[in-house]
Design a protein around this motif. Structure first.
Motif, short mmCIF file in Angstrom:
data_model
loop_
_atom_site.label_atom_id
_atom_site.label_comp_id
_atom_site.label_asym_id
_atom_site.label_seq_id
_atom_site.Cartn_x
_atom_site.Cartn_y
_atom_site.Cartn_z
N ALA A 39 0.83 -1.21 0.00
CA ALA A 39 0.00 0.00 0.00
C ALA A 39 0.86 1.26 0.00
CB ALA A 39 -0.93 -0.01 1.21
N ASP A 40 1.95 1.24 0.77
CA ASP A 40 2.83 2.41 0.85
C ASP A 40 3.54 2.69 -0.47
OD1 ASP A 40 2.13 2.71 3.48
OD2 ASP A 40 3.93 1.75 4.29
N ALA A 41 3.67 1.67 -1.31
CA ALA A 41 4.38 1.84 -2.59
C ALA A 41 3.48 2.41 -3.68
CB ALA A 41 4.95 0.49 -3.05
N LEU A 42 2.18 2.50 -3.43
CA LEU A 42 1.25 2.98 -4.45
C LEU A 42 1.31 4.49 -4.60
CD1 LEU A 42 -1.87 0.81 -3.51
CD2 LEU A 42 -0.04 0.28 -5.13
N THR A 43 1.12 4.95 -5.83
CA THR A 43 1.08 6.38 -6.12
C THR A 43 -0.12 6.66 -7.01
OG1 THR A 43 2.35 6.33 -8.20
CG2 THR A 43 3.61 6.33 -6.13
N ARG A 74 -6.02 2.25 0.04
CA ARG A 74 -5.08 3.25 -0.47
C ARG A 74 -5.62 3.89 -1.75
NH1 ARG A 74 -1.64 7.28 0.27
NH2 ARG A 74 0.13 7.27 -1.18
N GLY A 75 -6.29 3.08 -2.57
CA GLY A 75 -6.87 3.59 -3.80
C GLY A 75 -7.94 4.64 -3.54
N LYS A 76 -8.71 4.45 -2.47
CA LYS A 76 -9.73 5.43 -2.12
C LYS A 76 -9.10 6.79 -1.82
CE LYS A 76 -12.98 2.06 -0.16
NZ LYS A 76 -13.63 1.58 1.09
N LYS A 77 -7.98 6.77 -1.11
CA LYS A 77 -7.31 8.02 -0.78
C LYS A 77 -6.71 8.68 -2.02
CE LYS A 77 -6.19 6.47 3.91
NZ LYS A 77 -5.11 6.15 4.88
N LEU A 78 -6.29 7.83 -2.96
CA LEU A 78 -5.72 8.35 -4.20
C LEU A 78 -6.80 8.67 -5.24
CD1 LEU A 78 -2.69 5.89 -4.57
CD2 LEU A 78 -2.59 8.29 -3.87
N ARG A 79 -8.05 8.30 -4.91
CA ARG A 79 -9.20 8.53 -5.79
C ARG A 79 -9.03 7.83 -7.14
NH1 ARG A 79 -10.91 14.89 -4.78
NH2 ARG A 79 -11.26 14.68 -2.52
N ARG A 80 -8.61 6.57 -7.07
CA ARG A 80 -8.47 5.78 -8.28
C ARG A 80 -8.61 4.31 -7.94
NH1 ARG A 80 -4.37 7.23 -11.36
NH2 ARG A 80 -4.00 5.20 -12.31
N ARG A 81 -9.10 3.55 -8.91
CA ARG A 81 -9.19 2.11 -8.74
C ARG A 81 -7.91 1.48 -9.26
NH1 ARG A 81 -12.98 -2.19 -12.07
NH2 ARG A 81 -12.23 -4.06 -11.01
N ILE A 82 -7.27 0.68 -8.42
CA ILE A 82 -6.02 0.03 -8.79
C ILE A 82 -6.27 -1.48 -8.80
CG2 ILE A 82 -3.59 -0.33 -8.23
CD1 ILE A 82 -3.69 2.34 -6.69
N PRO A 83 -6.33 -2.10 -9.97
CA PRO A 83 -6.58 -3.55 -10.04
C PRO A 83 -5.46 -4.36 -9.37
CG PRO A 83 -6.90 -2.50 -12.19
CD PRO A 83 -6.23 -1.49 -11.30
N VAL A 84 -5.85 -5.47 -8.76
CA VAL A 84 -4.90 -6.36 -8.11
C VAL A 84 -4.91 -7.71 -8.83
CG1 VAL A 84 -4.27 -7.58 -5.99
CG2 VAL A 84 -5.18 -5.24 -5.88
N HIS A 85 -3.74 -8.15 -9.25
CA HIS A 85 -3.58 -9.45 -9.90
C HIS A 85 -2.82 -10.39 -8.98
CE1 HIS A 85 -0.79 -12.20 -12.12
NE2 HIS A 85 -1.93 -12.59 -12.65
N THR A 86 -3.22 -11.65 -8.97
CA THR A 86 -2.43 -12.65 -8.25
C THR A 86 -2.11 -13.82 -9.16
OG1 THR A 86 -2.24 -13.98 -6.23
CG2 THR A 86 -4.40 -13.95 -7.29
#
Length: 244
Positions: A39-43, A74-86
């Motif tokens: 989460a901390d690495a997201l921008t 974290r995406g909510k704070k950045l106001r963007r949807r960030i897809p997660v792949h596994t």
């Protein structure tokens, strides 16, 4: 994370050639990634997060559900949807593959890992997740991968995955019992042995050791003479001499 399979790492390196920036989140001594570190690495420029469900070498199971939840917050704070792949390739025989429980947007599997046809894979895509077409042409597979479908391989993959999941509990129980037996035996008999990966959060069919002062080639030859099947690395890295 830094412990992803080369299928992911090399894809990231390929994208970097076209100007994409990649952040590699380190793992701890067990090979596990921290949800908070991800989460901390997201921008505000992050477009995708990829964390493997279970490591193919040391067997550590990552907290993917917690990673996905941390990314959403974290995406909510950045106001963007960030897809997660596994990358769940190593987990199909051993773990539950509920995309709802994991909270991921994309999940990939490889058929041969659960005794399905080689050369066939599975990609789960949550509705609304943006995805460029892999290849253009006739528009097969909902415009995502054009070309005539290999129906026999697709049906075989679905059947193999169903059977793998139906027998998962029984398979995991037996594998876990055998794994624990060999882990306890090796660590008790060989003081210089170290179990790699997490002791509890690991695949039931995985035991990965390091032996101080021992050459892997010599050990494999000795084990083979005694009828013990072992390897010094994954099949994917068999042509690479450097430690993985």
């Amino acid at each position: 994370s830094t412990a992803e399979h080369h299928a992911v790492l090399h894809s990231c390196e390929y994208l970097e050639r076209f100007g994409f920036e990649t952040t590699y989140v380190p793992v701890d001594g067990f090979g596990m990634v921290s949800p908070q570190a991800v989460a901390d690495a997201l921008t505000d420029r992050t477009v995708l997060v990829s964390v493997m469900l279970a490591n193919n070498e040391v067997g550590t199971i990552n907290p993917v559900a917690e990673v996905a939840a941390a990314v959403r917050e974290r995406g909510k704070k950045l106001r963007r949807r960030i897809p997660v792949h596994t990358d769940a390739v190593q987990a199909a025989n051993s773990l539950e593959l509920s995309v709802q429980a994991l909270g991921v947007d994309l999940l990939s599997l490889s058929s041969h890992k659960f005794y399905g046809p080689k050369g066939t894979g599975v990609l789960y895509i949550r509705g609304g997740t943006p995805l460029l077409a892999l290849q253009s042409g006739g528009g097969q597979e909902r415009q995502r991968r054009s070309g005539t479908e290999n129906v026999a391989a697709i049906v075989g993959t679905a059947a193999a995955l169903r059977l793998a999941q139906e027998s998962r509990a029984e398979h995991s129980t037996l594998s876990r019992r055998l794994r624990d037996r060999i882990v306890e035996g090796v660590l008790t008999a060989v003081p210089a042995a170290t179990l790699n990966g997490h002791r509890q959060r690991r695949l039931p069919n995985n035991a990965h050791f390091s032996f101080e002062g021992a050459e892997s080639d010599d050990m494999l030859a000795a084990l083979d003479k005694r009828g013990v099947a072992a390897s010094a690395g994954s099949a994917c890295t068999s042509a690479i001499w450097e430690p993985s």
